[in-house]
Design an enzyme around this catalytic site. Structure first.
Site, short mmCIF file in Angstrom:
data_model
loop_
_atom_site.label_atom_id
_atom_site.label_comp_id
_atom_site.label_asym_id
_atom_site.label_seq_id
_atom_site.Cartn_x
_atom_site.Cartn_y
_atom_site.Cartn_z
N GLU A 173 -19.09 -5.59 11.18
CA GLU A 173 -19.86 -4.81 12.26
C GLU A 173 -20.93 -5.69 13.06
OE1 GLU A 173 -18.40 -2.26 8.87
OE2 GLU A 173 -19.36 -4.21 8.96
N LYS A 190 0.76 -1.16 0.00
CA LYS A 190 0.05 0.03 -0.01
C LYS A 190 0.96 1.17 -0.19
CE LYS A 190 -4.00 2.14 2.34
NZ LYS A 190 -5.22 2.03 3.20
N ARG A 208 -25.05 -1.91 8.50
CA ARG A 208 -24.49 -3.37 8.04
C ARG A 208 -24.96 -4.10 9.30
NH1 ARG A 208 -20.43 -2.87 4.02
NH2 ARG A 208 -19.25 -4.89 4.95
#
Length: 592
Positions: free
Chosen positions: A334, A246, A362
């Site tokens: 979640e 990244k 969610r």
């Protein structure tokens, strides 16, 4: 910036005309293009830099948009957007009337699925692949998913189904060991062992009936192209494990991957983040939460903190640093975060579950079944409530008041400032008989000296902030600051009263009776959807009690609000200071 190749690439068909040995130079130019734009316009940086070679290889090998490509999550898709007809518009990224920061089906045929939240790509791509089978179409279907996203339950649901189909599906794991914060959990350790050649158990993806290949170097273009070409002819579900870095190509972004996920403005040449204003500023609401939970946890040893993959964004990181055995990052999960909180609450722990408002959507079923039905006193701290700006429709926290207000047993509070946030957190941990949702906005508050001694708040009690005699303005949450400013400037402001209702559930019915009996008109203001929200609750109260005076509801109308600055979004729906001045002045004048 000198660009001898990228300037001629407008669509993938142009890319496919290149000689493979030209692609490394194009990768370099594409990185520089992304860095130059994001340095001044801001946005998500590290994720897109990490997949430049993968992006080029995918569009070089596959016949997009006929072959259908999904990015999971859309933070990775800047290179994809630049190569698919949006290079000249990329400078408008995340700005009002500009292109979206995430893939968007309305924007381009190359954006095959909207991906603002994570872990949806496998299910969506599988749906597309099965549809192609049923229609007799010869297409490829590719889902690029990050190692943090694949740990989510929905991703495994998709893998589980795909493994018993013959669908033409390729799942590419973009494994860089980080989402926004470092990835967590046993699957992360498994992938680490795979990368190091230490895996001793059966390959988990082969066990799910995927044809697994990898891990491969995600920055080796010839290797990527060769492997993707091979996989095009492999039948059934396939899994390619790609290792990337990244922030690749910008030293600071590689070294500080958390900060450079979305670094704000920085120097494109040096990579250094530009210094921000040095004067003392009010704190971010997330930091008020983060520092306050540490303070409370040191006083109350039953307190634990939970967040699904957002320790930095929520500022639970402060508790993770100081009290690590009582603060938990559960990854992009979640549903698990909510039910884990419920389980802890059954055992007498005082659980602060910090989830962005948009992400709590969610886990709605878990809020109902595992918390509300069982009346467990979980303390939900809903960060990024209201309109959030440039991330747009997928990230606004505008639905929480409406989707939570209908749940029995649940208290809903929206503190108007930093001190009120501290006090409701303090109040909640003293011991409530019900679960509570505390919602607060993205960004900074208004109070420099916010760290005041704690005071207990009365649940369900609002307060009057200003007294008038004709018009009552009822606000909920931090929007009170704009309302207060607008009223102070309004013509005939003496006619206007301002109330901070604090709670939408339970409503302060005693105060509402007093208001309805005193004033000629009422205006409600909220930074959530009007349909089913705070204003709707006031209308219901009026109807049930036979009050008939005019009530005007201000908030988010029945549309999805697109990306722009928060101020521009407020202007678009008439809840900015200037719009409020005009509206309230006109009503006050009419009532004279």
């Amino acid at each position: 910036m000198a660009s001898s190749i990228l300037e001629h690439i407008n669509f993938p068909k142009d890319l496919r005309q290149l000689n493979p040995n030209e692609l490394p130079q194009l990768a370099k130019e594409l990185r520089e293009f992304i860095i130059d734009i994001v340095a001044t316009k801001e946005g998500h940086l590290g994720a897109s830099l990490g997949v430049v070679e993968l992006t080029l290889a995918l569009h070089y090998v596959f016949d997009t948009p006929k072959d259908q490509l999904i990015w999971d999550v859309g933070h990775q898709a800047y290179g994809h957007k630049i190569l698919t007809g949006r290079k000249d518009d990329f400078h408008t990224n995340r700005q009002k009337h500009g292109i979206s920061g995430f893939p968007n089906r309305d924007e381009s045929a190359y954006d095959t699925f909207g991906v603002g939240h994570s872990s949806t790509s496998i299910s969506a791509a599988l749906g597309m692949a099965i549809a192609s089978q049923l229609k007799g179409e010869d297409k490829q279907h590719i889902a690029v998913i990050g190692d943090a996203s694949i740990a989510s339950g929905m991703a495994f649901e998709g893998l589980n189904h795909a493994g018993v189909t013959t669908a033409n599906l390729l799942v590419i794991l973009n494994d860089n060991a980080i989402g926004i914060d470092p990835s967590v959990g046993a699957l992360k350790q498994y992938l680490t062992n795979v990368k190091k050649g230490k895996e001793k158990q059966d390959n988990i993806f082969e066990a799910l009936n995927f044809n697994y290949s990898g891990p491969v170097d995600g920055h080796d273009l010839p290797l990527l192209i060769a492997e993707l070409e091979r996989l095009k002819s492999v039948k059934g579900p396939k899994f390619l494990h790609v290792i990337t870095t990244k922030g690749k190509g910008l030293r600071q972004a590689e070294d500080d991957q958390v900060r450079y996920h979305a670094p704000g403005k920085f120097d494109a040449f040096t990579g250094d983040i530009l210094p921000k204003k040095t004067e003392v500023q009010p704190p971010k609401f997330q930091d008020v939460f983060g520092h306050t939970i540490v303070e409370l946890a040191k006083m109350n040893t039953s307190i634990v903190g939970i967040t699904p993959a957002m320790p930095t964004g929520s500022s639970l990181k402060y508790m993770m640093e100081q009290i690590p055995d009582r603060a938990f990052d559960v990854g992009i999960a979640e549903q698990h975060a909510v039910t884990l909180s419920a389980g802890m609450a059954t055992q007498g722990l005082t659980v602060f579950c910090n989830i962005y408002s948009t992400f709590l959507q969610r886990a709605y079923d878990q809020v109902i079944h595992d918390v509300a039905i069982q009346n467990l006193p979980v303390i939900f701290c809903l960060d990024r409530a209201g309109l959030v700006g440039e991330d747009g429709a997928t990230h606004h926290g505008v639905f929480d008041l409406a989707y939570l207000r209908c749940l029995p047993n649940l208290i809903i509070c929206a503190p108007r400032n930093e001190i009120e946030l501290r006090n409701i957190m303090y109040t909640a941990q003293l011991g409530l008989k019900h679960p509570i949702a505390i919602r607060y906005p993205r960004g900074r508050g208004t109070i420099i000296d916010w760290k005041q001694p704690f005071s207990e708040l009365k649940i369900g009690k609002g307060i009057q902030l200003k007294k008038g005699n004709k018009l009552a303005v009822l606000s909920l949450g931090a929007i009170a600051t704009q309302v207060k400013e607008a009223i102070s400037i309004c013509e005939f402001s003496d006619a206007i009263s301002h109330y901070d209702m604090r709670f939408v559930k339970p409503l302060d019915e005693n105060l509402l009776h007093e208001i309805f009996k005193t004033y000629e008109e009422i205006v409600t203001i909220e930074d959530g959807v009007i349909t089913g929200g705070f204003g709707s609750a006031v209308l219901e109260f009026a109807a049930l009690n036979g009050y008939t005076m005019p009530i005007k509801l201000l908030g988010v109308p029945d549309i999805f609000i697109e990306h722009a600055s928060v101020k521009q979004q407020h202007q678009s729906i008439g809840i900015d200071v200037e719009s409020l001045i005009m509206l309230l002045s006109s009503i006050a004048l009419r009532l004279q």
